[in-house]
Design an enzyme around this catalytic site. Structure first.
Site, mmCIF file in Angstrom:
data_model
loop_
_atom_site.group_PDB
_atom_site.id
_atom_site.type_symbol
_atom_site.label_atom_id
_atom_site.label_comp_id
_atom_site.label_asym_id
_atom_site.label_seq_id
_atom_site.Cartn_x
_atom_site.Cartn_y
_atom_site.Cartn_z
ATOM 1 N N GLY A 81 -93.313 50.423 -129.361
ATOM 2 C CA GLY A 81 -92.350 51.390 -128.835
ATOM 3 C C GLY A 81 -93.047 52.418 -127.974
ATOM 4 O O GLY A 81 -93.180 53.584 -128.366
ATOM 5 N N TYR A 82 -93.511 52.011 -126.802
ATOM 6 C CA TYR A 82 -94.260 52.895 -125.900
ATOM 7 C C TYR A 82 -93.439 53.280 -124.661
ATOM 8 O O TYR A 82 -92.994 54.404 -124.512
ATOM 9 C CB TYR A 82 -95.545 52.210 -125.415
ATOM 10 C CG TYR A 82 -96.624 51.975 -126.440
ATOM 11 C CD1 TYR A 82 -96.585 52.556 -127.702
ATOM 12 C CD2 TYR A 82 -97.717 51.162 -126.132
ATOM 13 C CE1 TYR A 82 -97.600 52.332 -128.624
ATOM 14 C CE2 TYR A 82 -98.736 50.944 -127.046
ATOM 15 C CZ TYR A 82 -98.675 51.524 -128.290
ATOM 16 O OH TYR A 82 -99.687 51.299 -129.184
ATOM 17 N N SER A 83 -93.268 52.323 -123.755
ATOM 18 C CA SER A 83 -92.728 52.613 -122.420
ATOM 19 C C SER A 83 -91.305 53.153 -122.483
ATOM 20 O O SER A 83 -90.511 52.737 -123.323
ATOM 21 C CB SER A 83 -92.754 51.337 -121.566
ATOM 22 O OG SER A 83 -94.076 50.878 -121.401
ATOM 23 N N SER A 136 -91.692 44.173 -125.503
ATOM 24 C CA SER A 136 -91.873 42.743 -125.758
ATOM 25 C C SER A 136 -91.501 42.405 -127.196
ATOM 26 O O SER A 136 -91.834 43.139 -128.129
ATOM 27 C CB SER A 136 -93.335 42.335 -125.505
ATOM 28 O OG SER A 136 -93.735 42.703 -124.215
ATOM 29 N N GLU A 184 -105.895 47.034 -127.333
ATOM 30 C CA GLU A 184 -105.037 46.173 -126.522
ATOM 31 C C GLU A 184 -105.761 45.642 -125.303
ATOM 32 O O GLU A 184 -105.515 44.522 -124.871
ATOM 33 C CB GLU A 184 -103.804 46.966 -126.092
ATOM 34 C CG GLU A 184 -102.823 46.180 -125.229
ATOM 35 C CD GLU A 184 -101.554 46.956 -124.930
ATOM 36 O OE1 GLU A 184 -101.326 47.986 -125.597
ATOM 37 O OE2 GLU A 184 -100.807 46.545 -124.047
ATOM 38 N N ASN A 241 -103.193 49.038 -113.515
ATOM 39 C CA ASN A 241 -104.584 49.079 -113.051
ATOM 40 C C ASN A 241 -104.969 50.467 -112.553
ATOM 41 O O ASN A 241 -106.128 50.887 -112.686
ATOM 42 C CB ASN A 241 -104.784 48.046 -111.938
ATOM 43 C CG ASN A 241 -104.967 46.641 -112.501
ATOM 44 O OD1 ASN A 241 -104.948 46.448 -113.725
ATOM 45 N ND2 ASN A 241 -105.132 45.672 -111.627
#
Length: 396
Positions: free
Chosen positions: A132-134, A166, A249, A379
């Site tokens: 549960g990040y973005s 995801s 990660e 990146n």
């Protein structure tokens, strides 16, 4: 640092190869799925495969035995990961998230109760986490998250939205980052929680990716009650746990094995395929580009060795993991360019057609490789980490 494996480690590699060659399900090979490709059928195969690995103690090879592992070395974990990536096993993103990133962080910061509740079933392949990040409007700046967790009674009330989550539609738990103090600088007001995905108030909506599969999701939290015991680590110090999980990660070894496997397929294709009356393998330009990719895959492999070596010293890889991630993502882009060039117009034909070279793998590579430069931090974010933490450059 040693640049060769011990006889025991080489023996373990042979054991792994023997098991994988015998045990990887035939149906999985027939499906030919790549990263971000998943269906009910492939998920069932993956879950069964993970349970099988769990029974051998291979799913969480390096974990202490009390948590379901075998206490083996990080080098042996590297060997196992490398061999699984090389042959293409059902184990995928769910294992990376659960076993590779979230659970090691719980092992560092979690309470004794949390470790006992989540680590052994994870090691047996029985539970899966999503991240549960973005969030919408937060971009790559995870610290800009706006999902809130307000303390209420003996727990927290969570409200907000996550995106690009995801396997949220498959996961049992969410490793959730939420803002618990909006009045302090953004990095100092975040906490980490373990949230049961069956909790009332959670809605998961599919996002179909450009390969046509459902792997990503939007996740909505509407007055979701999370018990206080599910707070991991100290309140408002979650950024440090989040950063630790992100470092885990970015340490993956799958990319060099994936590149090597694809280069080997391209080499074989070039040996068997003629264009304008001559074998592609006789084209010096193609030979040079394939050789360059092979060398770069080995470079990335060495970078991954360094990360493994750091882990054997009890360190959490930091900017080193970012170097590996940036190089790996850009290498996949170069591999895609070379693949499309070699396969020519036929590269646009998907699996299922008799005219699709390499069973449509070139097209699938083209569709999935751009995500590697975004997932887990773009990146650009990784290069900032390398500049500030690795090179010691000022932020501005």
């Amino acid at each position: 640092m040693r640049f060769q494996f011990t006889p025991e480690q080489e023996q373990f590699r042979l054991e792994v190869r023997k098991v994988l060659e015998k045990e990887v399900p035939l149906r999985w090979k027939e499906l030919g799925y790549q990263i971000w490709e998943e269906t009910d059928e492939s998920w069932a195969i993956t879950k069964e495969w993970n349970r099988k690995l769990g029974q051998k103690g291979w799913l969480a090879l390096t974990w202490p035995p009390e948590y379901g592992g075998l206490g083996r070395s990080q080098v042996e974990q590297f060997i196992l990961d490398e061999e699984m990536a090389a042959i293409g096993t059902p184990t995928g993103i769910e294992t990376a998230i659960t076993i590779g990133w979230v659970c090691p962080t719980i092992m560092i910061y979690g309470t004794g109760e949390q470790k006992q509740q989540y680590l052994p079933p994870a090691a047996r392949g029985e539970i899966t986490f999503c991240l549960g990040y973005s969030e919408p409007n937060a971009g790559s700046d995870l610290a800009a998250l706006r999902t809130t967790a307000v303390e209420e009674g003996d727990g927290f009330l969570v409200n907000g939205q996550k995106v690009w989550t995801s396997i949220a539609h498959r996961a049992d738990y969410c490793w959730l980052a939420a803002r618990t103090d909006p009045e302090v600088p953004k990095h100092k007001g975040i906490s980490m929680f373990i949230v049961d995905m069956k909790t009332p108030g959670i809605t998961v909506r599919p996002l179909i990716n450009m390969t046509g599969f459902h792997s990503f999701n939007e996740v909505f939290f509407d007055n979701v009650r999370v018990p206080g015991k599910n707070l991991v680590g100290q309140k408002n110090r979650g950024w440090y746990q989040l950063a630790t999980a992100l470092d885990f990660e970015r340490s993956g070894v799958g990319t060099p094995a994936r590149v090597k496997r694809m280069v080997e397929k391209l080499v074989q294709y070039c040996k068997e395929t003629k264009r304008d009356g001559r074998l592609l393998a006789d084209d010096s330009g193609i030979r040079r580009r394939l050789a360059q990719l092979s060398v770069e895959a080995e470079v990335l492999r060495i970078l991954c060795y360094r990360i493994t070596w750091l882990q054997t010293k009890g360190k959490v890889p930091n900017y080193e993991a970012s170097v590996s991630k940036v190089f790996g993502a850009e290498l996949l882009g170069r591999l895609t360019d070379v693949t499309m060039h070699i396969l020519g117009p036929f590269s646009q034909i998907d699996r299922g057609s008799k005219w699709a070279p390499l069973q449509g793998e070139g097209l699938r590579l083209f569709l999935t490789s751009p995500s590697m430069g975004i997932g887990g931090g773009t990146n650009e974010i990784q290069k900032s980490i390398i500049a500030t933490r690795g090179l010691g450059l000022p932020r501005k």
